[in-house]
Motif scaffolding. Structure first.
Motif, PDB file in Angstrom:
ATOM      1  N   VAL A 224     -28.065 111.945   1.389  1.00 48.71           N
ATOM      2  CA  VAL A 224     -28.648 111.071   2.965  1.00 48.71           C
ATOM      3  C   VAL A 224     -28.536 112.209   3.839  1.00 48.71           C
ATOM      4  N   SER A 225     -27.482 112.702   4.343  1.00 45.20           N
ATOM      5  CA  SER A 225     -27.185 113.431   5.367  1.00 45.20           C
ATOM      6  C   SER A 225     -27.406 114.971   5.274  1.00 45.20           C
ATOM      7  N   GLY A 226     -27.283 115.419   4.017  1.00 46.92           N
ATOM      8  CA  GLY A 226     -27.207 116.608   3.689  1.00 46.92           C
ATOM      9  C   GLY A 226     -25.687 117.304   3.840  1.00 46.92           C
ATOM     10  N   GLY A 227     -24.864 116.752   4.474  1.00 47.03           N
ATOM     11  CA  GLY A 227     -23.389 117.140   4.621  1.00 47.03           C
ATOM     12  C   GLY A 227     -22.635 116.838   3.393  1.00 47.03           C
TER      13      GLY A 227
ATOM     14  N   ILE B 143      -8.239 106.241   1.192  1.00 40.72           N
ATOM     15  CA  ILE B 143      -9.199 106.498   0.186  1.00 40.72           C
ATOM     16  C   ILE B 143     -10.391 106.582   0.629  1.00 40.72           C
ATOM     17  N   GLY B 144     -11.135 107.820   0.332  1.00 42.61           N
ATOM     18  CA  GLY B 144     -12.563 108.032   0.899  1.00 42.61           C
ATOM     19  C   GLY B 144     -13.611 107.402  -0.597  1.00 42.61           C
ATOM     20  N   THR B 145     -14.614 107.019  -0.097  1.00 40.16           N
ATOM     21  CA  THR B 145     -15.667 106.410  -0.964  1.00 40.16           C
ATOM     22  C   THR B 145     -16.897 107.031  -0.685  1.00 40.16           C
ATOM     23  N   ASP B 146     -17.741 106.929  -1.678  1.00 40.11           N
ATOM     24  CA  ASP B 146     -19.082 107.426  -1.423  1.00 40.11           C
ATOM     25  C   ASP B 146     -19.954 106.196  -0.715  1.00 40.11           C
ATOM     26  N   ARG B 147     -21.137 106.380  -0.770  1.00 35.42           N
ATOM     27  CA  ARG B 147     -22.106 105.669   0.064  1.00 35.42           C
ATOM     28  C   ARG B 147     -22.193 104.373  -0.998  1.00 35.42           C
TER      29      ARG B 147
ATOM     30  N   GLY C 264     -15.119 105.719   4.533  1.00 39.82           N
ATOM     31  CA  GLY C 264     -16.240 106.599   4.074  1.00 39.82           C
ATOM     32  C   GLY C 264     -16.486 107.731   5.289  1.00 39.82           C
ATOM     33  N   THR C 265     -16.264 108.806   4.791  1.00 40.62           N
ATOM     34  CA  THR C 265     -16.489 110.095   5.650  1.00 40.62           C
ATOM     35  C   THR C 265     -17.904 110.310   6.202  1.00 40.62           C
ATOM     36  N   TRP C 266     -18.835 109.451   5.361  1.00 40.77           N
ATOM     37  CA  TRP C 266     -20.368 109.360   5.818  1.00 40.77           C
ATOM     38  C   TRP C 266     -20.763 108.151   6.700  1.00 40.77           C
TER      39      TRP C 266
ATOM     40  N   SER D 105     -20.382 105.605  10.007  1.00 42.35           N
ATOM     41  CA  SER D 105     -20.232 105.570  11.263  1.00 42.35           C
ATOM     42  C   SER D 105     -19.030 104.605  11.746  1.00 42.35           C
ATOM     43  N   ASP D 106     -18.926 103.533  11.200  1.00 38.75           N
ATOM     44  CA  ASP D 106     -17.791 102.504  11.363  1.00 38.75           C
ATOM     45  C   ASP D 106     -16.562 103.198  11.154  1.00 38.75           C
ATOM     46  N   SER D 107     -16.397 103.919  10.082  1.00 40.99           N
ATOM     47  CA  SER D 107     -14.986 104.709   9.679  1.00 40.99           C
ATOM     48  C   SER D 107     -14.960 105.888  10.795  1.00 40.99           C
ATOM     49  N   HIS D 108     -16.060 106.574  11.137  1.00 39.29           N
ATOM     50  CA  HIS D 108     -15.818 107.537  12.092  1.00 39.29           C
ATOM     51  C   HIS D 108     -15.084 107.167  13.335  1.00 39.29           C
ATOM     52  N   TYR D 109     -15.570 105.849  13.764  1.00 43.59           N
ATOM     53  CA  TYR D 109     -15.058 105.311  15.003  1.00 43.59           C
ATOM     54  C   TYR D 109     -13.634 104.632  15.048  1.00 43.59           C
ATOM     55  N   ILE D 110     -13.397 103.996  13.521  1.00 41.45           N
ATOM     56  CA  ILE D 110     -12.432 103.281  13.547  1.00 41.45           C
ATOM     57  C   ILE D 110     -11.035 103.916  13.020  1.00 41.45           C
ATOM     58  N   ILE D 111     -11.021 104.800  12.192  1.00 41.33           N
ATOM     59  CA  ILE D 111     -10.213 105.417  11.341  1.00 41.33           C
ATOM     60  C   ILE D 111      -9.128 106.471  12.364  1.00 41.33           C
ATOM     61  N   PRO D 112      -9.827 107.287  13.143  1.00 39.32           N
ATOM     62  CA  PRO D 112      -9.074 108.151  13.910  1.00 39.32           C
ATOM     63  C   PRO D 112      -8.241 107.064  14.991  1.00 39.32           C
TER      64      PRO D 112
END
Length: 172
Positions: A31-34, A116-120, A86-88, A90-97
Motif C-alpha cells: 500500500v505505502s511502498g515502504g 509483536i508486529g502485524t501485517d495489514r 502495525g508499523t503501517w 497510524s494509530d500505532s505510530h501515535y500510541i506505541i511511542p
C-alpha cells in the motif's frame, strides 16, 4: 482449549525473548511502498529505523500524566505487557511511542514488554493474533501469572490508554 492456546503462545513468547530480543522479518508494504515489520520486535528496532520518523516525534511529544504514571508504577510489579502493533498503522505510530514514554516514566522495564508486529491483515508469526483474539492494532494486553488481566484496544474506551492501563493493573 483457548486457555491452552494462550498458554502455548505465552511459552513461545517467553522462549523467543530468551533466544533473542527480536525475531521478525521485513515485508514490503504494497500500500505505502515502504516496509513493515512482522514478528517479535523491540522498541530499539523502531527507534533506530530511520524510516520510522513517527517514533521519535511521538515519544518526545508525549506529556505524561503523573497520576496515571504513579498508579501504574504502584500496581505493575507483577505484570507483563503483550503489545500487538502495525508499523503501517497510524494509530500505532501515535500510541506505541507514547506507551513506551509512559512506561519509562513509570520505571517499567522494556524486558517485560513483548512487542509483536502485524501485517495489514493483522496476522503475525505462529498465529498469535488468532490465539489472542486480536482484531485491531494496537492492542495492549496486561498479563499476570500467564493470564490476561485486561486489554486496551487502540485508544481505549475513554481515549486515555494510560489511565485504562493504570486501572487494569489496580484490579485485584
Amino acid at each position: 482449549m483457548r486457555k491452552l492456546i494462550c498458554l502455548a503462545a505465552l511459552c513461545f513468547l517467553g522462549y523467543s525473548q530468551v533466544q533473542a530480543q527480536s525475531q521478525y522479518y521485513i515485508q514490503k508494504d504494497t500500500v505505502s511502498g515502504g516496509h513493515l515489520l512482522k514478528g517479535i520486535i523491540s522498541r530499539d528496532v523502531l527507534a533506530q529505523d530511520s524510516t520510522f520518523t513517527w517514533w521519535k516525534e511521538n515519544f518526545v511529544a508525549y506529556a505524561k500524566d503523573n497520576e496515571h504514571v504513579q498508579k501504574f508504577a504502584a500496581n505493575s510489579k507483577d505484570v507483563e505487557l503483550v503489545v500487538f502493533m502495525g508499523t503501517w498503522c497510524s494509530d500505532s505510530h501515535y500510541i506505541i511511542p507514547r506507551l513506551f514514554s509512559f512506561l519509562d516514566a513509570a520505571g517499567f522495564p522494556s524486558s517485560r514488554v513483548t512487542l509483536i508486529g502485524t501485517d495489514r491483515a493483522k496476522t503475525t508469526i505462529s498465529h498469535l493474533t488468532q490465539a489472542f483474539g486480536i482484531t485491531n492494532v494496537p492492542t495492549i494486553m496486561v498479563m499476570q501469572n500467564g493470564k490476561e488481566k485486561g486489554r486496551v484496544v487502540e485508544y481505549g474506551k475513554t481515549g486515555v490508554a494510560e489511565a485504562e492501563l493504570a486501572a487494569i493493573t489496580a484490579l485485584p
